[in-house]
Design a protein around this motif. Structure first.
Motif, PDB file in Angstrom:
ATOM      1  N   TYR A 283       0.847  -1.203   0.000  1.00 21.34           N
ATOM      2  CA  TYR A 283       0.000   0.000   0.000  1.00 21.34           C
ATOM      3  C   TYR A 283       0.880   1.250   0.000  1.00 21.34           C
ATOM      4  CZ  TYR A 283      -3.317   3.548   1.598  1.00 21.34           C
ATOM      5  OH  TYR A 283      -4.077   4.692   1.699  1.00 21.34           O
ATOM      6  N   THR A 284       1.876   1.267   0.871  1.00 24.81           N
ATOM      7  CA  THR A 284       2.798   2.397   0.951  1.00 24.81           C
ATOM      8  C   THR A 284       3.574   2.561  -0.349  1.00 24.81           C
ATOM      9  OG1 THR A 284       3.025   2.045   3.323  1.00 24.81           O
ATOM     10  CG2 THR A 284       4.731   3.360   2.268  1.00 24.81           C
ATOM     11  N   ALA A 285       3.937   1.444  -0.975  1.00 24.66           N
ATOM     12  CA  ALA A 285       4.638   1.504  -2.264  1.00 24.66           C
ATOM     13  C   ALA A 285       3.806   2.270  -3.290  1.00 24.66           C
ATOM     14  CB  ALA A 285       4.936   0.094  -2.763  1.00 24.66           C
ATOM     15  N   GLY A 286       2.499   2.039  -3.297  1.00 26.11           N
ATOM     16  CA  GLY A 286       1.614   2.764  -4.220  1.00 26.11           C
ATOM     17  C   GLY A 286       1.554   4.249  -3.909  1.00 26.11           C
ATOM     18  N   VAL A 287       1.481   4.574  -2.613  1.00 27.92           N
ATOM     19  CA  VAL A 287       1.468   5.983  -2.194  1.00 27.92           C
ATOM     20  C   VAL A 287       2.745   6.673  -2.654  1.00 27.92           C
ATOM     21  CG1 VAL A 287       1.528   7.541  -0.196  1.00 27.92           C
ATOM     22  CG2 VAL A 287      -0.030   5.568  -0.196  1.00 27.92           C
ATOM     23  N   LEU A 288       3.889   6.035  -2.414  1.00 26.84           N
ATOM     24  CA  LEU A 288       5.174   6.654  -2.759  1.00 26.84           C
ATOM     25  C   LEU A 288       5.368   6.754  -4.263  1.00 26.84           C
ATOM     26  CD1 LEU A 288       7.546   5.056  -0.080  1.00 26.84           C
ATOM     27  CD2 LEU A 288       6.368   7.263  -0.021  1.00 26.84           C
ATOM     28  N   GLU A 289       4.784   5.836  -5.017  1.00 25.29           N
ATOM     29  CA  GLU A 289       4.862   5.927  -6.483  1.00 25.29           C
ATOM     30  C   GLU A 289       4.181   7.202  -6.975  1.00 25.29           C
ATOM     31  OE1 GLU A 289       6.123   4.528 -10.250  1.00 25.29           O
ATOM     32  OE2 GLU A 289       6.648   3.929  -8.221  1.00 25.29           O
ATOM     33  N   TYR A 290       3.029   7.505  -6.379  1.00 23.74           N
ATOM     34  CA  TYR A 290       2.343   8.747  -6.755  1.00 23.74           C
ATOM     35  C   TYR A 290       3.178   9.960  -6.352  1.00 23.74           C
ATOM     36  CZ  TYR A 290      -1.135  12.367  -7.347  1.00 23.74           C
ATOM     37  OH  TYR A 290      -1.778  13.519  -7.755  1.00 23.74           O
ATOM     38  N   PHE A 291       3.769   9.912  -5.162  1.00 24.47           N
ATOM     39  CA  PHE A 291       4.629  11.013  -4.713  1.00 24.47           C
ATOM     40  C   PHE A 291       5.791  11.227  -5.684  1.00 24.47           C
ATOM     41  CE2 PHE A 291       3.654  10.859   0.171  1.00 24.47           C
ATOM     42  CZ  PHE A 291       2.345  11.220  -0.100  1.00 24.47           C
ATOM     43  N   LEU A 292       6.372  10.125  -6.163  1.00 22.63           N
ATOM     44  CA  LEU A 292       7.472  10.235  -7.126  1.00 22.63           C
ATOM     45  C   LEU A 292       7.010  10.903  -8.409  1.00 22.63           C
ATOM     46  CD1 LEU A 292       9.660   6.964  -7.262  1.00 22.63           C
ATOM     47  CD2 LEU A 292      10.413   9.302  -6.812  1.00 22.63           C
ATOM     48  N   GLU A 293       5.860  10.494  -8.901  1.00 25.55           N
ATOM     49  CA  GLU A 293       5.333  11.057 -10.148  1.00 25.55           C
ATOM     50  C   GLU A 293       5.065  12.551 -10.022  1.00 25.55           C
ATOM     51  OE1 GLU A 293       1.959   8.873 -11.506  1.00 25.55           O
ATOM     52  OE2 GLU A 293       3.087   7.025 -11.858  1.00 25.55           O
ATOM     53  N   GLN A 294       4.642  12.970  -8.828  1.00 21.33           N
ATOM     54  CA  GLN A 294       4.340  14.383  -8.593  1.00 21.33           C
ATOM     55  C   GLN A 294       5.576  15.167  -8.132  1.00 21.33           C
ATOM     56  OE1 GLN A 294       1.366  15.557  -9.510  1.00 21.33           O
ATOM     57  NE2 GLN A 294       0.985  13.430 -10.111  1.00 21.33           N
ATOM     58  N   ASP A 295       6.711  14.477  -8.064  1.00 23.41           N
ATOM     59  CA  ASP A 295       7.955  15.097  -7.613  1.00 23.41           C
ATOM     60  C   ASP A 295       7.834  15.643  -6.195  1.00 23.41           C
ATOM     61  OD1 ASP A 295      10.636  15.582  -8.059  1.00 23.41           O
ATOM     62  OD2 ASP A 295      10.300  17.630  -8.765  1.00 23.41           O
ATOM     63  N   PHE A 296       7.052  14.938  -5.367  1.00 23.58           N
ATOM     64  CA  PHE A 296       6.972  15.262  -3.941  1.00 23.58           C
ATOM     65  C   PHE A 296       8.238  14.724  -3.274  1.00 23.58           C
ATOM     66  CE2 PHE A 296       2.057  15.257  -3.203  1.00 23.58           C
ATOM     67  CZ  PHE A 296       1.995  16.525  -3.755  1.00 23.58           C
ATOM     68  N   SER A 297       8.996  15.579  -2.638  1.00 19.91           N
ATOM     69  CA  SER A 297      10.126  15.104  -1.848  1.00 19.91           C
ATOM     70  C   SER A 297      10.096  15.779  -0.490  1.00 19.91           C
ATOM     71  CB  SER A 297      11.454  15.391  -2.563  1.00 19.91           C
ATOM     72  OG  SER A 297      11.619  16.778  -2.774  1.00 19.91           O
ATOM     73  N   PHE A 298      10.741  15.143   0.467  1.00 15.99           N
ATOM     74  CA  PHE A 298      10.706  15.606   1.856  1.00 15.99           C
ATOM     75  C   PHE A 298      12.130  15.733   2.373  1.00 15.99           C
ATOM     76  CE2 PHE A 298       6.856  13.389   0.870  1.00 15.99           C
ATOM     77  CZ  PHE A 298       5.836  14.057   1.541  1.00 15.99           C
TER      78      PHE A 298
END
Length: 281
Positions: A18-33
């Motif tokens: 589930y988290t892998a899917g969330v982080l995939e979307y973050f990667l696509e949106q160039d969300f970084s922390f």
């Protein structure tokens, strides 16, 4: 970069897809922390997120799950490991699905991995300066579940799964200076952990680790207290939670790729549906 906001990732074995899917979307949106902390499967998924390898978590956690070297009773009978820890933390990242170490090292984000000290039963956290080139070994320690994986020795400590002592390391993120955090959970809202039915086996399996015995006995209390704390922080506006809305049909040691693919897409969709909330946060 989402400045001054941390990313906190729960574990959960194969529920971590589930988290892998969330982080995939973050990667696509160039969300970084600037700061990412995780335990167990959460930390493993974070590693591919921080090396900016789109699709890698899906390949490793869904496509390889039917390989008996990854997860099988054969592994357990052969080496008392249900998950093939050497296969997952050596052969896959170094040969089969190469990990981009160079990209990870260029990434400016701090990456903290939570583990549990077997002697004390307390959480031990490792930052980049602590593990250096030994990140995979610390990830292995953080993911080594009691009974089905061996302990990992690192820096004069004996370590096991980070989720035992600090399943959702929100307080550590706050201690490290991040007052606002996005928290990704792998259980649905309203879930609370029950006492383990196998507590009587712990002393027999780990007679020398009294701290671990205590941590495992109190694990459900630690988890539930942390969940309540996350909810309080959410009400205060310092935490934004992304989590499944319904009870998961995937277990900690799930081997059905169709179920895992569905859960991966669920995480991706939940992250996409949280896009506005995240931007406002």
């Amino acid at each position: 970069m989402i400045s001054e906001t941390g990313l906190v990732l729960e574990g959960g074995g194969m529920r971590g897809v589930y988290t892998a899917g969330v982080l995939e979307y973050f990667l696509e949106q160039d969300f970084s922390f600037p700061y990412v902390i995780g335990v167990s499967a959460g930390a493993c998924n974070a590693a591919s997120y921080l090396s900016k390898q789109k699709g890698r978590n899906r390949i490793v956690n869904v496509d390889y799950v039917t390989d008996p070297r990854y997860i099988s009773w054969r592994n357990f009978f052969k080496s008392r490991q249900f998950f093939g820890m050497d296969f997952i933390f050596d052969e896959i990242p170094n040969k089969l699905v190469p990990y981009h170490y160079e990209e990870f090292n260029k990434n400016q984000s701090e990456f903290v991995i939570g583990t549990t000290d077997c002697h004390t039963g307390k959480p031990v956290y490792f930052k980049r300066t602590d593990y250096g080139k030994d990140m995979l070994k610390v990830l292995k320690a953080s993911s080594s579940l009691p009974f089905i994986a061996p302990e990992v020795a690192f820096k004069k400590r004996i370590l096991l799964d980070g989720g035992i002592s600090d399943p959702i390391p929100i307080k550590k993120a706050q201690q490290d200076g991040f007052k606002k955090n996005i928290v990704v959970l792998t259980r649905n809202r309203g879930y609370f952990k029950k006492p383990s039915k196998f507590a009587f086996m712990v002393k027999r399996k780990y007679p020398h680790y009294t701290g671990l015995q205590k941590a495992l006995a109190e694990r459900y209390l630690t988890y539930n207290e942390t969940l309540r704390y996350v909810e309080q922080e959410e009400k205060k506006g310092t935490v934004l939670v992304v989590q499944p809305q319904e009870p998961l049909q995937v277990g900690r040691m799930e081997r059905n790729p169709q179920k895992l693919e569905k859960l991966y897409l669920q995480g991706y969709d939940d992250a996409r549906n949280s896009f506005e909330r995240i931007n406002q946060f």
